[in-house]
Design an enzyme around this catalytic site. Structure first.
Site, short mmCIF file in Angstrom:
data_model
loop_
_atom_site.label_atom_id
_atom_site.label_comp_id
_atom_site.label_asym_id
_atom_site.label_seq_id
_atom_site.Cartn_x
_atom_site.Cartn_y
_atom_site.Cartn_z
N HIS A 74 0.87 -1.33 -0.17
CA HIS A 74 0.00 -0.04 -0.10
C HIS A 74 0.88 1.18 -0.03
O HIS A 74 0.67 2.34 -0.77
CB HIS A 74 -0.97 0.02 1.30
CG HIS A 74 -1.81 -1.20 1.32
ND1 HIS A 74 -2.08 -2.02 2.55
CD2 HIS A 74 -2.87 -1.43 0.52
CE1 HIS A 74 -2.94 -2.85 2.25
NE2 HIS A 74 -3.55 -2.63 1.07
N LYS A 91 -15.91 -8.07 4.99
CA LYS A 91 -14.83 -8.24 6.21
C LYS A 91 -15.01 -7.99 7.47
O LYS A 91 -15.69 -6.90 7.81
CB LYS A 91 -13.64 -7.59 5.43
CG LYS A 91 -13.15 -8.03 4.13
CD LYS A 91 -11.81 -7.29 3.68
CE LYS A 91 -11.37 -7.69 2.34
NZ LYS A 91 -10.20 -6.81 1.60
N ARG A 127 -2.27 -5.67 -8.39
CA ARG A 127 -1.14 -6.42 -8.08
C ARG A 127 -0.96 -7.70 -9.16
O ARG A 127 -0.06 -7.92 -9.60
CB ARG A 127 -1.05 -7.28 -6.69
CG ARG A 127 -1.04 -6.18 -5.57
CD ARG A 127 -1.44 -6.54 -4.39
NE ARG A 127 -2.83 -6.84 -4.28
CZ ARG A 127 -3.50 -7.68 -3.53
NH1 ARG A 127 -2.95 -8.17 -2.58
NH2 ARG A 127 -4.54 -7.93 -3.74
N SER A 171 -2.98 -7.84 3.04
CA SER A 171 -3.05 -7.86 4.70
C SER A 171 -3.73 -9.07 5.28
O SER A 171 -3.14 -9.11 6.20
CB SER A 171 -4.47 -6.49 4.78
OG SER A 171 -4.19 -5.55 4.27
N1 COA Z 1 -0.17 -3.75 -1.72
C1 COA Z 1 -0.60 -5.07 -0.93
N2 COA Z 1 -1.79 -5.53 -0.70
C2 COA Z 1 -2.82 -4.81 -1.51
C3 COA Z 1 -2.55 -3.57 -2.31
C4 COA Z 1 -1.10 -3.23 -2.30
N3 COA Z 1 -0.65 -2.33 -3.40
N4 COA Z 1 -3.55 -3.37 -2.87
C5 COA Z 1 -4.64 -4.00 -2.36
N5 COA Z 1 -4.00 -4.96 -1.38
C6 COA Z 1 -4.93 -6.07 -0.86
C7 COA Z 1 -5.26 -5.37 0.62
O1 COA Z 1 -4.45 -5.85 1.49
C8 COA Z 1 -6.36 -6.36 0.72
O2 COA Z 1 -5.96 -7.67 1.06
P1 COA Z 1 -7.18 -8.54 1.96
O3 COA Z 1 -8.23 -8.88 1.09
O4 COA Z 1 -6.24 -9.84 2.38
O5 COA Z 1 -7.62 -7.83 3.12
C9 COA Z 1 -7.15 -6.72 -0.64
O6 COA Z 1 -5.79 -6.53 -1.54
C10 COA Z 1 -7.96 -5.80 -1.17
O7 COA Z 1 -8.41 -4.89 -0.23
P2 COA Z 1 -8.47 -3.46 -0.40
O8 COA Z 1 -7.54 -2.85 -1.39
O9 COA Z 1 -8.35 -2.76 1.09
O10 COA Z 1 -9.92 -3.22 -0.86
P3 COA Z 1 -10.96 -3.90 0.00
O11 COA Z 1 -11.72 -4.86 -1.03
O12 COA Z 1 -11.12 -4.23 1.06
O13 COA Z 1 -12.03 -2.45 -0.12
C11 COA Z 1 -13.59 -0.85 -0.72
C12 COA Z 1 -12.76 -2.25 -1.04
C13 COA Z 1 -13.53 -0.47 0.55
C14 COA Z 1 -12.69 0.15 -1.55
C15 COA Z 1 -15.00 -1.02 -1.13
O14 COA Z 1 -15.53 -2.19 -0.55
C16 COA Z 1 -15.63 0.38 -1.09
O15 COA Z 1 -15.69 1.16 -1.82
N6 COA Z 1 -16.38 0.28 0.05
C17 COA Z 1 -17.29 1.51 0.20
C18 COA Z 1 -18.82 1.25 -0.03
C19 COA Z 1 -19.07 1.42 -1.57
O16 COA Z 1 -18.95 2.52 -2.24
N7 COA Z 1 -19.28 0.27 -2.21
C20 COA Z 1 -19.70 0.19 -3.48
C21 COA Z 1 -18.38 -0.07 -4.48
S1 COA Z 1 -18.58 -0.31 -6.21
#
Ligand code: COA
Length: 158
Positions: A17, A41, A90, A128
């Site tokens: 990140h 989650k 990624r 994560s």
């Molecule tokens: N390096 C390392 N890990 C990375 C990364 C990077 N550059 N980019 C993403 N990841 C990993 C994260 O650690 C995470 O791992 P995990 O699944 O093991 O926890 C995974 O990739 C994806 O997580 P993240 O990037 O945090 O996205 P998310 O799927 O948890 O979050 C939101 C998505 C919160 C952005 C989305 O649900 C959202 O927008 N929520 C708000 C409500 C909304 O508007 N919903 C409609 C969306 S269309």
């Protein structure tokens, strides 16, 4: 002023990140890293703890702010006067989910653009949940997260 929002669970923030944030701050005037709610989650860390860990990780970046929000991402981005959503890609396996989310966000707010960025190849395997798993089993996470995050993981497990 070009403002971008980098949303995610950040449970916890990793070097992957941080790599994306460091790239994003060179492209935008302001980058808001925001801890969001993912309904699928159950986080280990509270939103306040996650924000604290992010703040400690980006303290050297002048044009980076840290926040958290509940609700629709596009509404939050509009409130912050942002024009872009940053997401890290990624591997190909990230693509389908990200593609759907980007299109959904575009259909909700035509004027907000999703920008995909690739972290350094050394972080393509980092997530994560893997960090939590390795830490939970007593493994060394020093290659994956900053020291202060590793300490928070230890504290959480204790
Ligand atoms: N390096 C390392 N890990 C990375 C990364 C990077 N550059 N980019 C993403 N990841 C990993 C994260 O650690 C995470 O791992 P995990 O699944 O093991 O926890 C995974 O990739 C994806 O997580 P993240 O990037 O945090 O996205 P998310 O799927 O948890 O979050 C939101 C998505 C919160 C952005 C989305 O649900 C959202 O927008 N929520 C708000 C409500 C909304 O508007 N919903 C409609 C969306 S269309």
């Amino acid at each position: 002023m070009k403002i971008a929002v980098y949303p995610g669970s950040f449970d916890p923030i990793t070097f992957g990140h941080i790599d994306i944030i460091e790239r994003a701050v060179t492209l935008f005037d302001k980058v808001i890293v925001t801890v969001s709610q993912n309904f699928e989650k159950t986080p280990w860390f509270t939103a306040a703890e996650r924000c604290e860990m992010i703040k400690d990780s980006v303290s050297g970046l002048a044009n980076c702010e840290v926040d958290h929000f509940k609700g629709l991402l596009v509404d939050y981005v509009s409130r912050m006067h942002g024009t872009a959503i940053i997401r890290g890609l990624r591997a190909l396996s990230d693509f389908e989910f990200e593609f759907k989310m980007a299109l959904m966000n575009r259909s909700l707010a035509e004027d907000i653009t999703t920008v995909f960025m690739m972290p350094h190849a050394r972080y393509t395997h980092v997530s994560s949940s893997l960090v939590r798993e390795v830490a939970g089993l007593g493994g060394d996470v020093s290659m994956l997260v900053p020291d202060h995050v590793a300490r928070m993981l230890k504290k959480k497990l204790a």
